[in-house]
Design an enzyme around this catalytic site. Structure first.
Site, mmCIF file in Angstrom:
data_model
loop_
_atom_site.group_PDB
_atom_site.id
_atom_site.type_symbol
_atom_site.label_atom_id
_atom_site.label_comp_id
_atom_site.label_asym_id
_atom_site.label_seq_id
_atom_site.Cartn_x
_atom_site.Cartn_y
_atom_site.Cartn_z
ATOM 1 N N ARG A 130 24.828 -11.140 14.701
ATOM 2 C CA ARG A 130 23.396 -10.601 15.502
ATOM 3 C C ARG A 130 22.993 -11.716 16.494
ATOM 4 O O ARG A 130 23.103 -11.553 17.438
ATOM 5 C CB ARG A 130 22.575 -9.997 14.305
ATOM 6 C CG ARG A 130 21.345 -9.218 15.009
ATOM 7 C CD ARG A 130 20.227 -9.916 15.673
ATOM 8 N NE ARG A 130 19.672 -10.801 14.621
ATOM 9 C CZ ARG A 130 18.728 -11.735 15.142
ATOM 10 N NH1 ARG A 130 18.272 -11.734 16.391
ATOM 11 N NH2 ARG A 130 18.212 -12.585 14.241
ATOM 12 N N ASP A 131 22.416 -12.565 15.840
ATOM 13 C CA ASP A 131 21.924 -13.690 16.492
ATOM 14 C C ASP A 131 22.903 -14.519 17.149
ATOM 15 O O ASP A 131 22.481 -14.963 18.407
ATOM 16 C CB ASP A 131 20.997 -14.410 15.488
ATOM 17 C CG ASP A 131 19.974 -15.644 16.297
ATOM 18 O OD1 ASP A 131 19.689 -15.153 17.214
ATOM 19 O OD2 ASP A 131 20.018 -17.024 15.725
ATOM 20 N N HIS B 31 18.571 -24.375 14.992
ATOM 21 C CA HIS B 31 19.440 -24.320 16.097
ATOM 22 C C HIS B 31 19.793 -25.754 16.580
ATOM 23 O O HIS B 31 19.138 -26.838 16.035
ATOM 24 C CB HIS B 31 18.540 -23.743 17.360
ATOM 25 C CG HIS B 31 18.588 -22.242 17.393
ATOM 26 N ND1 HIS B 31 19.283 -21.299 18.165
ATOM 27 C CD2 HIS B 31 17.897 -21.377 16.383
ATOM 28 C CE1 HIS B 31 18.921 -20.210 17.934
ATOM 29 N NE2 HIS B 31 18.165 -20.110 16.945
ATOM 30 N N CYS C 150 18.880 -17.744 22.507
ATOM 31 C CA CYS C 150 17.903 -16.490 22.565
ATOM 32 C C CYS C 150 17.514 -16.279 23.880
ATOM 33 O O CYS C 150 17.096 -16.989 24.833
ATOM 34 C CB CYS C 150 16.472 -17.073 21.944
ATOM 35 S SG CYS C 150 15.130 -15.957 21.828
ATOM 36 N N ASN D 60 23.053 -21.589 16.757
ATOM 37 C CA ASN D 60 22.567 -21.882 15.538
ATOM 38 C C ASN D 60 23.381 -22.992 14.906
ATOM 39 O O ASN D 60 24.640 -23.455 15.342
ATOM 40 C CB ASN D 60 22.698 -20.629 14.812
ATOM 41 C CG ASN D 60 21.648 -19.728 15.112
ATOM 42 O OD1 ASN D 60 20.458 -19.527 14.665
ATOM 43 N ND2 ASN D 60 22.060 -18.564 15.676
#
Length: 345
Positions: free
Chosen positions: A82-83, A287, A318, A327
């Site tokens: 996801r991220d 991050h 992001c 991350n």
């Protein structure tokens, strides 16, 4: 075949194709190869990491007996699907995402973000989340939380869950994540709402989700620095985190979205937050913009934090935070934690 390359000097990632990406993540989770000097730097890292897959698995085979309360156990929430992927310019196909979810579960991870019910225009990489959820085969004992920004997103997710339950006999997802920020400017860029407005919406989401038997995890972004407002007051972070906990979130993940955190700033943050919230209700997401993510996680452990978010191969970034990079890499994190005597899963 082009390769996924992680440039340590700038912490940026290149994702030339879905197949190339999957080949690299296969190394992270399942391949036990030699570390030839001719391999790329990423291959060296993932071959080293793959040896930890067995240690992941040894932990996960006893995952039901493991307790996050144990001071030597750290729960990892994997965010790569996801991220990790949300900021990639090339759309990763459904099959690749599903295979990645499978391999991450096989590696022993027990919490793996599976997607987000967000605007297809704002985050096109997540537009295939419904197809991913309908296709994937969930592992017993593994949670696959989905990010949900509003009531409409939750309603859409509940429809998918209901359909998948009929087809598969069991719900594919039993947990969601909701998110806001400690900065009005960032939250406006992300959701078109200030923090107070977002909390009003999220309270409705949490209520509806819990009424439908779902667990809810809360995220607070920009807990160290905002790309628009600069340094964030830890008291502000505490207020937002408490609001999420009070409305029913079982855990709050504090995100250093911009990746500017240091030992000192992480200590300032946690010393303030832990005046109000217990450590077992807090997770951290760091991050790696300045290569400090692993060090910052180790600092958080000193304060009793035992849940950490990470992303395979250090993927991330992001769309609403200029300059934000990946991350903390799951394989780096596992290496550091196992080296310090912790178990993971």
């Amino acid at each position: 075949m082009s390769r996924l390359i992680r440039h340590r000097s700038c912490s940026k990632l290149s994702l030339p194709s879905s197949k190339s990406y999957l080949n690299q993540t296969r190394n992270v989770t399942t391949t036990y190869g030699s570390s030839s000097s001719r391999r790329s730097s990423l291959q060296k890292r993932t071959n080293i990491t793959s040896s930890y897959s067995r240690r992941f698995t040894s932990v996960s085979s006893n995952r039901y007996a493991s307790s996050v309360a144990s001071q030597r156990f750290v729960k990892i929430v994997e965010c790569g699907v996801r991220d990790g992927l949300q900021n990639e310019p090339s759309i990763v196909d459904v099959e690749t995402k599903v295979q990645l979810l499978e391999r991450l579960a096989e590696a022993g991870l027990t919490a793996i973000e599976s997607g987000a019910m967000v605007s297809k225009k704002g985050v096109p990489q997540m537009a295939t989340t419904p197809e991913v959820l309908q296709t994937m085969k969930p592992w017993q004992g593994v949670s696959y939380p989905v990010l949900v920004p509003n009531v409409k997103g939750l309603e859409n997710l509940l429809q998918i869950i209901q359909a998948s339950s009929v087809a598969k006999g069991t719900p594919v997802v039993n947990e969601i994540a909701v998110f806001t920020a400690a900065s009005d400017s960032f939250n406006k860029a992300n959701t078109n709402k200030n923090v107070a407005e977002s909390l009003v919406e999220l309270e409705k989401v949490v209520k509806k989700a819990t009424e439908n038997g779902m667990r809810v995890r809360g995220y607070v972004s920009t807990v160290i620095t905002c790309p628009f407002e600069g340094l964030i007051d830890p008291k502000r972070v505490t207020e937002v985190a408490k609001a999420l906990l009070d409305m029913g979130c079982y855990e709050i993940s504090l995100g250093d979205t911009v990746g500017t955190g240091t030992n000192a700033s992480v200590r300032r943050l946690l010393e303030e937050v832990l005046k109000v919230l217990p450590a077992d209700k807090i997770a951290v997401r760091n991050h790696d913009t300045y290569g400090m993510a692993v060090a910052n996680v180790m600092t958080a452990l000193e304060y009793g934090i035992r849940t950490v978010d990470s992303s395979v191969a250090g993927l991330g970034g992001c769309p609403f935070s200029p300059g934000a990079t990946g991350n903390v890499a799951t394989e780096d994190l596992v290496h550091a934690l196992h080296g310090a005597g912790y178990e993971t899963g």
